[in-house]
Design a protein around this motif. Structure first.
Motif, PDB file in Angstrom:
ATOM      1  N   GLY A 144      12.885  22.356  29.673  1.00 33.52           N
ATOM      2  CA  GLY A 144      13.428  23.233  28.652  1.00 33.52           C
ATOM      3  C   GLY A 144      14.576  23.997  29.276  1.00 33.52           C
ATOM      4  O   GLY A 144      14.399  24.641  30.310  1.00 33.52           O
ATOM      5  N   PHE A 145      15.748  23.898  28.677  1.00 40.42           N
ATOM      6  CA  PHE A 145      16.913  24.567  29.252  1.00 40.42           C
ATOM      7  C   PHE A 145      17.651  25.314  28.164  1.00 40.42           C
ATOM      8  O   PHE A 145      17.899  24.782  27.088  1.00 40.42           O
ATOM      9  N   GLY A 146      18.001  26.549  28.459  1.00 44.16           N
ATOM     10  CA  GLY A 146      18.780  27.318  27.506  1.00 44.16           C
ATOM     11  C   GLY A 146      18.740  28.789  27.823  1.00 44.16           C
ATOM     12  O   GLY A 146      18.261  29.215  28.871  1.00 44.16           O
ATOM     13  N   THR A 147      19.231  29.571  26.886  1.00 43.33           N
ATOM     14  CA  THR A 147      19.370  31.012  27.086  1.00 43.33           C
ATOM     15  C   THR A 147      18.441  31.775  26.165  1.00 43.33           C
ATOM     16  O   THR A 147      18.294  31.428  24.991  1.00 43.33           O
ATOM     17  N   VAL A 148      17.834  32.793  26.715  1.00 44.84           N
ATOM     18  CA  VAL A 148      16.968  33.690  25.949  1.00 44.84           C
ATOM     19  C   VAL A 148      17.683  35.034  25.850  1.00 44.84           C
ATOM     20  O   VAL A 148      18.065  35.621  26.862  1.00 44.84           O
ATOM     21  N   HIS A 149      17.885  35.496  24.617  1.00 45.59           N
ATOM     22  CA  HIS A 149      18.510  36.796  24.380  1.00 45.59           C
ATOM     23  C   HIS A 149      17.400  37.777  24.031  1.00 45.59           C
ATOM     24  O   HIS A 149      16.562  37.495  23.181  1.00 45.59           O
ATOM     25  N   TYR A 150      17.407  38.932  24.695  1.00 41.96           N
ATOM     26  CA  TYR A 150      16.352  39.899  24.471  1.00 41.96           C
ATOM     27  C   TYR A 150      16.877  41.313  24.689  1.00 41.96           C
ATOM     28  O   TYR A 150      17.975  41.519  25.181  1.00 41.96           O
ATOM     29  N   ASP A 153      14.473  47.783  27.050  1.00 37.24           N
ATOM     30  CA  ASP A 153      14.697  49.230  26.879  1.00 37.24           C
ATOM     31  C   ASP A 153      15.978  49.486  26.079  1.00 37.24           C
ATOM     32  O   ASP A 153      16.864  50.227  26.495  1.00 37.24           O
ATOM     33  N   ASN A 154      16.103  48.818  24.931  1.00 36.57           N
ATOM     34  CA  ASN A 154      17.216  48.948  23.990  1.00 36.57           C
ATOM     35  C   ASN A 154      18.564  48.470  24.530  1.00 36.57           C
ATOM     36  O   ASN A 154      19.600  48.783  23.958  1.00 36.57           O
ATOM     37  N   LYS A 155      18.569  47.758  25.599  1.00 35.50           N
ATOM     38  CA  LYS A 155      19.809  47.211  26.146  1.00 35.50           C
ATOM     39  C   LYS A 155      19.803  45.693  25.912  1.00 35.50           C
ATOM     40  O   LYS A 155      18.878  44.999  26.326  1.00 35.50           O
ATOM     41  N   GLU A 156      20.837  45.202  25.215  1.00 31.48           N
ATOM     42  CA  GLU A 156      20.915  43.764  24.960  1.00 31.48           C
ATOM     43  C   GLU A 156      21.269  43.026  26.242  1.00 31.48           C
ATOM     44  O   GLU A 156      22.184  43.410  26.955  1.00 31.48           O
ATOM     45  N   THR A 157      20.530  41.970  26.510  1.00 29.62           N
ATOM     46  CA  THR A 157      20.794  41.165  27.706  1.00 29.62           C
ATOM     47  C   THR A 157      20.317  39.743  27.462  1.00 29.62           C
ATOM     48  O   THR A 157      19.730  39.444  26.427  1.00 29.62           O
ATOM     49  N   SER A 158      20.592  38.879  28.405  1.00 28.32           N
ATOM     50  CA  SER A 158      20.155  37.488  28.264  1.00 28.32           C
ATOM     51  C   SER A 158      19.882  36.899  29.639  1.00 28.32           C
ATOM     52  O   SER A 158      20.345  37.411  30.658  1.00 28.32           O
ATOM     53  N   VAL A 159      19.128  35.833  29.642  1.00 31.90           N
ATOM     54  CA  VAL A 159      18.833  35.108  30.882  1.00 31.90           C
ATOM     55  C   VAL A 159      18.769  33.626  30.540  1.00 31.90           C
ATOM     56  O   VAL A 159      18.307  33.249  29.470  1.00 31.90           O
ATOM     57  N   THR A 160      19.291  32.816  31.446  1.00 28.89           N
ATOM     58  CA  THR A 160      19.232  31.372  31.265  1.00 28.89           C
ATOM     59  C   THR A 160      18.013  30.848  32.018  1.00 28.89           C
ATOM     60  O   THR A 160      17.779  31.226  33.168  1.00 28.89           O
ATOM     61  N   LEU A 161      17.249  29.997  31.357  1.00 28.68           N
ATOM     62  CA  LEU A 161      16.014  29.461  31.933  1.00 28.68           C
ATOM     63  C   LEU A 161      16.069  27.940  32.020  1.00 28.68           C
ATOM     64  O   LEU A 161      16.600  27.282  31.124  1.00 28.68           O
ATOM     65  N   LEU A 162      15.513  27.419  33.089  1.00 28.17           N
ATOM     66  CA  LEU A 162      15.237  25.991  33.209  1.00 28.17           C
ATOM     67  C   LEU A 162      13.766  25.867  33.535  1.00 28.17           C
ATOM     68  O   LEU A 162      13.326  26.272  34.614  1.00 28.17           O
ATOM     69  N   MET A 163      13.000  25.370  32.565  1.00 30.37           N
ATOM     70  CA  MET A 163      11.547  25.267  32.716  1.00 30.37           C
ATOM     71  C   MET A 163      11.153  23.819  32.971  1.00 30.37           C
ATOM     72  O   MET A 163      11.578  22.926  32.250  1.00 30.37           O
TER      73      MET A 163
END
Length: 185
Positions: A144-150, A153-163
């Protein structure tokens, strides 16, 4: 004189015969080594052939639809994200676990998302969306590859994951940030 010449002729013939026998003996030994090498190569080739036959039998049981159907591994990925974004804010981070991921994977996710620092209190996670593409190989393992947006603490951020997904469990997780270099906006 004829006796001496005949004697030397016999000695010469004897030495020549001995040299011929030694040369044939050495040639025989080289041939034996060559045969051993060829036998070893044949044995190696036969074992590889048997291995390829087993792989072919395994692959012949796989239909293209099996490879295209990624629902099972997608469910594992979604369950993992739900574990992380729903359960983690309620748990002690040092005991955080997931039913569908190894402890190392959970630890890697925590480190990548909020740094794993729990001294500053319990962070709030909120999953905004995820853009993860899943693929499956013939042996049933998946990626599974892609980006998670979350929100953290009310700050928008993202991380790319390779599972890496095997037997219904995420066994390895690589995290980071991937930049779009395609020029698209």
């Amino acid at each position: 004189m004829k006796k001496i010449n005949a004697k030397w002729a016999y000695v010469f013939l004897l030495v020549l015969s001995l040299l011929f026998i030694i040369q044939q003996s050495l040639a025989y030994q080289r041939t034996q080594k060559s045969l051993q090498s060829v036998r070893k190569d044949i044995h190696t080739t036969q074992s590889q052939s048997k291995q390829y036959q087993n792989q072919d039998e395994t692959l012949s049981e796989v239909t293209p639809s099996d490879i295209r159907d990624t629902k099972a591994i997608q469910n594992v990925g979604n369950a993992f994200l739900n574990d992380m974004f729903v359960l983690l804010p309620k748990l002690d981070k040092s005991n955080a676990t997931s039913k569908v991921a190894t402890d190392h994977v959970v630890s890697a996710f925590l480190g990548a998302t909020f740094g794993g620092d729990v001294d500053e209190g319990t962070p709030t996670f909120q999953l905004e969306n995820n853009d993860i593409v899943y693929s499956k190989s013939a042996d049933g393992t998946g990626l599974g590859f892609g980006t998670v947006h979350y929100r953290l603490d009310n700050k928008e951020t993202s991380v790319t994951l390779l599972m890496h997904i095997e037997n219904g469990k995420i066994t390895e997780l690589q995290t980071g940030a991937v930049k779009d270099t395609s020029g698209r906006k």
